[in-house]
Design an enzyme around this catalytic site. Structure first.
Site, mmCIF file in Angstrom:
data_model
loop_
_atom_site.group_PDB
_atom_site.id
_atom_site.type_symbol
_atom_site.label_atom_id
_atom_site.label_comp_id
_atom_site.label_asym_id
_atom_site.label_seq_id
_atom_site.Cartn_x
_atom_site.Cartn_y
_atom_site.Cartn_z
ATOM 1 C CB CYS A 152 -50.813 -38.818 42.376
ATOM 2 S SG CYS A 152 -51.298 -40.167 41.528
ATOM 3 N N GLY A 180 -46.602 -30.833 45.361
ATOM 4 C CA GLY A 180 -45.115 -30.867 45.021
ATOM 5 C C GLY A 180 -43.917 -31.065 45.850
ATOM 6 N N GLY A 181 -44.564 -31.431 47.260
ATOM 7 C CA GLY A 181 -43.513 -31.927 48.143
ATOM 8 C C GLY A 181 -42.389 -33.069 47.639
ATOM 9 C CE LYS A 182 -44.727 -38.865 49.149
ATOM 10 N NZ LYS A 182 -45.712 -37.845 49.388
ATOM 11 C CG ASP A 224 -52.787 -32.603 41.378
ATOM 12 O OD1 ASP A 224 -52.352 -33.486 42.435
ATOM 13 O OD2 ASP A 224 -53.982 -32.039 41.614
ATOM 14 C CG ASP A 234 -51.876 -40.867 24.522
ATOM 15 O OD1 ASP A 234 -51.837 -42.330 24.409
ATOM 16 O OD2 ASP A 234 -51.955 -40.342 23.511
ATOM 17 C CG ASP A 237 -48.083 -39.577 47.316
ATOM 18 O OD1 ASP A 237 -48.475 -40.649 48.280
ATOM 19 O OD2 ASP A 237 -47.728 -38.452 47.537
ATOM 20 C CB CYS A 268 -49.792 -41.183 54.014
ATOM 21 S SG CYS A 268 -51.390 -40.190 53.328
#
EC number: 2.1.1.176
Length: 444
Positions: free
Chosen positions: A261, A265-267, A285, A317, A329, A382
């Site tokens: 998830c 794209g921070g993580k 995403d 898949d 996340d 979060c």
């Protein structure tokens, strides 16, 4: 640029669109790029201040209105909230403040209510010090709700989970303006070099206790996005709790890693950094807009080992590839970030956690299918709601005996692990967003 007009337009837009607060505010500010810094700062202060204190402001306004707040047209209510915030929390002379909001009413959709705005705000100036809060001895939850502007259903949940004192500390922390935090991108720089680069842009720069790679910028001069080094990919705006969960997944160079998830794209960028750009990183995403932002962000950060997929996480898949590590996340209520994103207080309901738990469970089950034997996954949110956290994991473990809970404390997070093996941060304890995480190991 008229800062009060911009604040009003931003608040009105937020009421009519699901777009994020920072997205709407930044777009409005960008339209006035040449505005004076003090005007931009005032507009930002007004927006965040009204959202962070909305329930308290409404409580102050009620005695000075002949009709209920609910019966007011939305533009009128927003102007009154702005005026009440400026009187209660800023040092603007009352005469100037009231006149400014009467003029704002005249020029917009609240022009028929200019007399009401004038009378209410002048009455507020004369009598707001006499307005009493609910009695904390007879109804503490109601007092907490009004005093710290948290929905009553949320306060009830916090008190039920942790007791009165912990709930109050949580609410107090959410009222504080958090210092911006950024993660140094070690693919391109180091925390020490970045600190030197930014030294003239903040009064104090320190490493966060949860992660020495995260810099806390106290007394920042201007906005975060105006700092040098962003376009070059030297840093990523990120909360220290968010960097913790990425680190706790335990990725290594050469692994096959899935960010299920990925969002913007921070993580994902942090995962690539921890992998030293070696191995395979797949970022997923479902949103075309977020996928575009994700690709741009990874390119800016210098990520070379990532592949981006536009897809629903629970529709992938599982036969295509098995992964050594998977980050989940999960989409959540976001109630752990309401200090930094105060608009979420008023966009969530007590029904959201149970609704979201169904999706979270589906995504976790899909992740289990794509994890190789002996591999590890990290589920995180979060939020602090049990339905989205502990209950999701407990239900999953009951139906998937091949998985076990595997806490992974390190020197920075050893105080963040619960007795039952979950990772948790709290705003008043760690000075961060409230994150929950569970590290899961699949039998070899």
């Amino acid at each position: 640029m008229e800062p009060r007009r911009l604040a009003f337009d931003t608040l009105l837009r937020l009421e009519k669109t699901p777009q994020r607060l920072e997205t709407v505010l930044n777009r409005n500010l960008a339209a006035h790029a040449k505005a004076q810094p003090r005007d931009r700062a005032l507009a930002t202060n007004l927006v965040y201040g009204v959202l962070r204190n909305r329930l308290y402001l409404d409580h102050l306004l009620k005695p000075f209105l002949r009709q209920s707040l609910e019966s007011l047209d939305l533009p009128v209510l927003l102007i009154l909230r702005l005026g009440a915030y400026e009187q209660e929390f800023l040092s603007t002379p009352t005469f100037a403040s009231v006149n400014a909001y009467v003029e704002l009413a005249k020029k917009g959709p609240a022009k028929k209510a200019k007399g009401l705005v004038n009378a209410c705000l002048r009455g507020l100036d004369r009598g707001r010090k006499k307005v009493k809060l609910p009695n904390s001895e007879t109804n503490l939850n109601q007092w907490l709700s009004v005093r710290y502007s948290h929905p009553l259903w949320l306060v009830n949940e916090l008190v039920s989970l942790w007791g009165e004192q912990e709930a109050q500390s949580w609410c107090e922390a959410n009222q504080e303006k958090p210092a911006p935090t950024i993660r140094a991108n070690t693919l391109k720089t180091s925390p020490q070099v970045l600190t030197g680069l930014l030294a003239d842009h903040a009064k104090e720069i320190t490493s966060h206790t949860l992660d020495p790679q995260v810099l806390v910028l106290k007394g920042l001069k201007g906005g975060v996005m105006s700092l040098p080094g962003f376009d070059e990919g030297f840093w990523q705006a990120q909360d220290p709790a968010a960097t913790c969960v990425t680190r706790l997944l335990g990725v290594e160079p050469g692994m096959r890693v899935l960010d299920l998830c990925a969002g913007a794209g921070g993580k994902s960028g942090h995962l690539a950094e921890l992998m030293k750009n070696q191995g395979q990183l797949v970022c997923v995403d479902p949103s075309a807009g977020r996928v575009k932002a994700l690709k741009e962000n990874l390119a800016r950060l210098g990520v070379k080992n990532a592949r981006v997929l536009k897809a629903e996480a629970d529709k992938l898949d599982a036969k295509q590839m098995l992964y050594d590590r998977i980050l989940i996340d999960a989409p959540c209520s976001g109630l752990g970030v309401i200090g930094r994103r105060p608009d979420l207080r008023w966009r969530r309901s007590s029904q959201d956690p149970k609704r979201l738990a169904l999706l979270q469970s589906e995504i976790l089950v899909k992740a289990a299918e794509m994890l190789c034997p002996g591999g590890a996954a990290l589920y995180c949110t979060c939020t602090m709601m049990p339905e989205e956290n502990k209950e999701v994991i407990e239900s999953f473990l009951q139906s998937h005996p091949e998985f076990s809970l595997e806490p992974a404390p390190d020197e920075y997070t050893k105080d963040c692990w619960t007795k039952d093996g979950f990772f948790r941060t709290m705003p008043h304890r760690q000075k961060s967003d409230a994150f929950f995480a569970a590290r899961l190991r699949k039998k070899a």
